[in-house]
Design a protein around this motif. Sequence first.
Motif, PDB file in Angstrom:
ATOM      1  N   GLU A  32     -60.941 -53.312 -16.886  1.00 53.01           N
ATOM      2  CA  GLU A  32     -62.251 -53.404 -16.246  1.00 53.01           C
ATOM      3  C   GLU A  32     -63.243 -52.476 -16.951  1.00 53.01           C
ATOM      4  OE1 GLU A  32     -62.311 -53.375 -11.978  1.00 53.01           O
ATOM      5  OE2 GLU A  32     -64.231 -54.407 -12.198  1.00 53.01           O
ATOM      6  N   GLY A  33     -64.465 -52.973 -17.101  1.00 49.02           N
ATOM      7  CA  GLY A  33     -65.545 -52.136 -17.637  1.00 49.02           C
ATOM      8  C   GLY A  33     -65.725 -52.186 -19.141  1.00 49.02           C
ATOM      9  N   VAL A  34     -64.871 -52.942 -19.844  1.00 45.97           N
ATOM     10  CA  VAL A  34     -64.997 -52.951 -21.306  1.00 45.97           C
ATOM     11  C   VAL A  34     -66.128 -53.876 -21.760  1.00 45.97           C
ATOM     12  CG1 VAL A  34     -62.571 -52.376 -21.718  1.00 45.97           C
ATOM     13  CG2 VAL A  34     -63.276 -54.790 -21.627  1.00 45.97           C
ATOM     14  N   PHE A  35     -66.516 -53.685 -23.019  1.00 45.46           N
ATOM     15  CA  PHE A  35     -67.516 -54.507 -23.691  1.00 45.46           C
ATOM     16  C   PHE A  35     -66.787 -55.088 -24.897  1.00 45.46           C
ATOM     17  CE2 PHE A  35     -71.720 -54.931 -25.979  1.00 45.46           C
ATOM     18  CZ  PHE A  35     -72.365 -55.657 -24.986  1.00 45.46           C
ATOM     19  N   LEU A  36     -66.188 -56.238 -24.684  1.00 44.49           N
ATOM     20  CA  LEU A  36     -65.178 -56.746 -25.613  1.00 44.49           C
ATOM     21  C   LEU A  36     -65.673 -57.947 -26.412  1.00 44.49           C
ATOM     22  CD1 LEU A  36     -61.424 -57.272 -24.934  1.00 44.49           C
ATOM     23  CD2 LEU A  36     -62.764 -59.218 -25.674  1.00 44.49           C
ATOM     24  N   ALA A  37     -65.480 -57.885 -27.725  1.00 51.12           N
ATOM     25  CA  ALA A  37     -65.850 -59.000 -28.599  1.00 51.12           C
ATOM     26  C   ALA A  37     -64.603 -59.759 -29.022  1.00 51.12           C
ATOM     27  CB  ALA A  37     -66.578 -58.487 -29.838  1.00 51.12           C
ATOM     28  N   ILE A  38     -64.671 -61.083 -28.923  1.00 52.53           N
ATOM     29  CA  ILE A  38     -63.637 -61.940 -29.475  1.00 52.53           C
ATOM     30  C   ILE A  38     -64.230 -62.517 -30.751  1.00 52.53           C
ATOM     31  CG2 ILE A  38     -62.256 -64.030 -29.139  1.00 52.53           C
ATOM     32  CD1 ILE A  38     -62.413 -63.500 -26.120  1.00 52.53           C
ATOM     33  N   ALA A  39     -63.654 -62.127 -31.890  1.00 55.70           N
ATOM     34  CA  ALA A  39     -64.245 -62.491 -33.165  1.00 55.70           C
ATOM     35  C   ALA A  39     -63.303 -63.406 -33.926  1.00 55.70           C
ATOM     36  CB  ALA A  39     -64.512 -61.231 -33.987  1.00 55.70           C
ATOM     37  N   GLY A  40     -63.872 -64.378 -34.615  1.00 57.70           N
ATOM     38  CA  GLY A  40     -63.051 -65.265 -35.422  1.00 57.70           C
ATOM     39  C   GLY A  40     -63.895 -66.403 -35.929  1.00 57.70           C
ATOM     40  N   PRO A  41     -63.407 -67.068 -36.983  1.00 62.00           N
ATOM     41  CA  PRO A  41     -64.190 -68.164 -37.556  1.00 62.00           C
ATOM     42  C   PRO A  41     -64.316 -69.340 -36.607  1.00 62.00           C
ATOM     43  CG  PRO A  41     -62.033 -68.003 -38.611  1.00 62.00           C
ATOM     44  CD  PRO A  41     -62.151 -66.829 -37.703  1.00 62.00           C
ATOM     45  N   SER A  42     -65.194 -70.254 -36.948  1.00 68.20           N
ATOM     46  CA  SER A  42     -65.394 -71.457 -36.153  1.00 68.20           C
ATOM     47  C   SER A  42     -64.077 -72.242 -36.065  1.00 68.20           C
ATOM     48  CB  SER A  42     -66.484 -72.285 -36.846  1.00 68.20           C
ATOM     49  OG  SER A  42     -66.702 -73.450 -36.119  1.00 68.20           O
ATOM     50  N   GLY A  43     -63.730 -72.692 -34.873  1.00 70.55           N
ATOM     51  CA  GLY A  43     -62.500 -73.458 -34.691  1.00 70.55           C
ATOM     52  C   GLY A  43     -61.272 -72.613 -34.454  1.00 70.55           C
ATOM     53  N   LEU A 214     -62.220 -54.968 -29.649  1.00 67.60           N
ATOM     54  CA  LEU A 214     -62.322 -56.122 -30.545  1.00 67.60           C
ATOM     55  C   LEU A 214     -61.008 -56.880 -30.553  1.00 67.60           C
ATOM     56  CD1 LEU A 214     -64.070 -57.564 -32.740  1.00 67.60           C
ATOM     57  CD2 LEU A 214     -63.035 -56.027 -34.409  1.00 67.60           C
ATOM     58  N   VAL A 215     -61.112 -58.183 -30.353  1.00 71.10           N
ATOM     59  CA  VAL A 215     -59.952 -59.061 -30.486  1.00 71.10           C
ATOM     60  C   VAL A 215     -60.270 -59.998 -31.632  1.00 71.10           C
ATOM     61  CG1 VAL A 215     -58.664 -60.955 -29.415  1.00 71.10           C
ATOM     62  CG2 VAL A 215     -59.350 -58.988 -28.034  1.00 71.10           C
ATOM     63  N   ARG A 216     -59.438 -59.957 -32.661  1.00 69.98           N
ATOM     64  CA  ARG A 216     -59.670 -60.845 -33.792  1.00 69.98           C
ATOM     65  C   ARG A 216     -58.713 -62.031 -33.689  1.00 69.98           C
ATOM     66  NH1 ARG A 216     -62.585 -60.268 -38.207  1.00 69.98           N
ATOM     67  NH2 ARG A 216     -63.140 -58.078 -38.241  1.00 69.98           N
ATOM     68  N   ILE A 217     -59.277 -63.214 -33.700  1.00 69.49           N
ATOM     69  CA  ILE A 217     -58.471 -64.408 -33.499  1.00 69.49           C
ATOM     70  C   ILE A 217     -58.631 -65.333 -34.703  1.00 69.49           C
ATOM     71  CG2 ILE A 217     -60.306 -65.356 -32.014  1.00 69.49           C
ATOM     72  CD1 ILE A 217     -58.241 -66.818 -30.440  1.00 69.49           C
ATOM     73  N   GLU A 218     -57.512 -65.894 -35.135  1.00 62.22           N
ATOM     74  CA  GLU A 218     -57.523 -66.824 -36.270  1.00 62.22           C
ATOM     75  C   GLU A 218     -56.514 -67.904 -35.976  1.00 62.22           C
ATOM     76  OE1 GLU A 218     -56.651 -65.174 -40.225  1.00 62.22           O
ATOM     77  OE2 GLU A 218     -58.034 -63.574 -39.665  1.00 62.22           O
ATOM     78  N   ASP A 219     -56.912 -69.136 -36.178  1.00 63.48           N
ATOM     79  CA  ASP A 219     -55.963 -70.236 -36.044  1.00 63.48           C
ATOM     80  C   ASP A 219     -55.220 -70.193 -34.700  1.00 63.48           C
ATOM     81  OD1 ASP A 219     -54.773 -72.508 -36.951  1.00 63.48           O
ATOM     82  OD2 ASP A 219     -53.164 -71.476 -38.015  1.00 63.48           O
ATOM     83  N   GLY A 220     -55.947 -69.861 -33.638  1.00 57.33           N
ATOM     84  CA  GLY A 220     -55.360 -69.871 -32.300  1.00 57.33           C
ATOM     85  C   GLY A 220     -54.437 -68.710 -31.984  1.00 57.33           C
ATOM     86  N   GLN A 221     -54.400 -67.711 -32.866  1.00 59.75           N
ATOM     87  CA  GLN A 221     -53.525 -66.564 -32.608  1.00 59.75           C
ATOM     88  C   GLN A 221     -54.302 -65.262 -32.728  1.00 59.75           C
ATOM     89  OE1 GLN A 221     -50.485 -67.702 -35.613  1.00 59.75           O
ATOM     90  NE2 GLN A 221     -49.055 -67.198 -33.964  1.00 59.75           N
TER      91      GLN A 221
END
Length: 255
Positions: A32-43, A214-221
């Motif tokens: 709770e309270g975070v300012f979280l970015a989910i980053a990753g390419p399109s798709g 920061l959560v870095r996501i690629e290819d659904g993972q």
Amino acid sequence: MSLVRVENVSKEYLLGEQRVTALRDVTMHIEEGVFLAIAGPSGSGKSTLLNLIGCIDTPTRGRVFIDGQDVSGRTPDQLADLRARTIGFVFQTFNLLPVLSAAENVEYPLLQLPELTRKERLERVGRLLKLVQLGKYAHHRPNQLSGGQRQRVAIARALAAQPRIVLADEPTANLDHKTGEGILALMKDINVSLGTTFIFSTHDKKVMARADRLVRIEDGQIRMLGVRADARWLVVDERRRRTERAAQQAAREKA
Ligand code: ADP
Ligand code: MG
């Protein structure tokens, strides 16, 4: 306790005969309270992940917990109620109702909350429009507002039911850089002053730089989970490296 828990979630879409895997076995906890970015390419699965956290969609496998409650087994009505009170949404294309004024757009989600009187609703709308610096634009329709002003209305609307979580899917992607910066600064101010948890997706490095998680996501993972420490990212979990190491280890053991 984490506000959001995503446990071993996979999401597959059927596109005609073809099965598209949008998320593969994703596990993450959000405090709770975070300012979280989910980053990753399109798709890469950013919107899918936000939609699952927002209970707009359901996982093919795995479970999603909001505030400790498993939302997997909920009926559509129960999910709609949870969404109305717990989660606000901000979209890349603002998604305001064009025939309603700024004030009416902000009031709209409050019509679902029968405990509020009309007077309370209007007071809250006035307060929120002031918060997003649009007090003078209450009676303007979306087409009488700039992109940045529309996104401010959308933020006010997302906050109307006083949710604990605001989900924003590429909130700055349709805005010029300076306007996007202003929107992000506004979101951060609200995060700090109201304690609202923000989870937003982006593929813009400058937007990532404003996050504290920061959560870095690629290819659904998920490839990396980071926490801001001083001016740097402290990698708390780098999954690719871990799986690569495990693969190397397995290869060595085989040899
Ligand atoms: P992002 O938001 O990171 O661009 P998405 O979550 O929208 O990624 O999409 C992840 C993957 O799932 C992509 O391959 C996309 O084409 C696919 N996908 C998303 N939504 C659907 C859908 N409703 N039907 C079929 N495939 C979809
Ligand atoms: Mg998307």
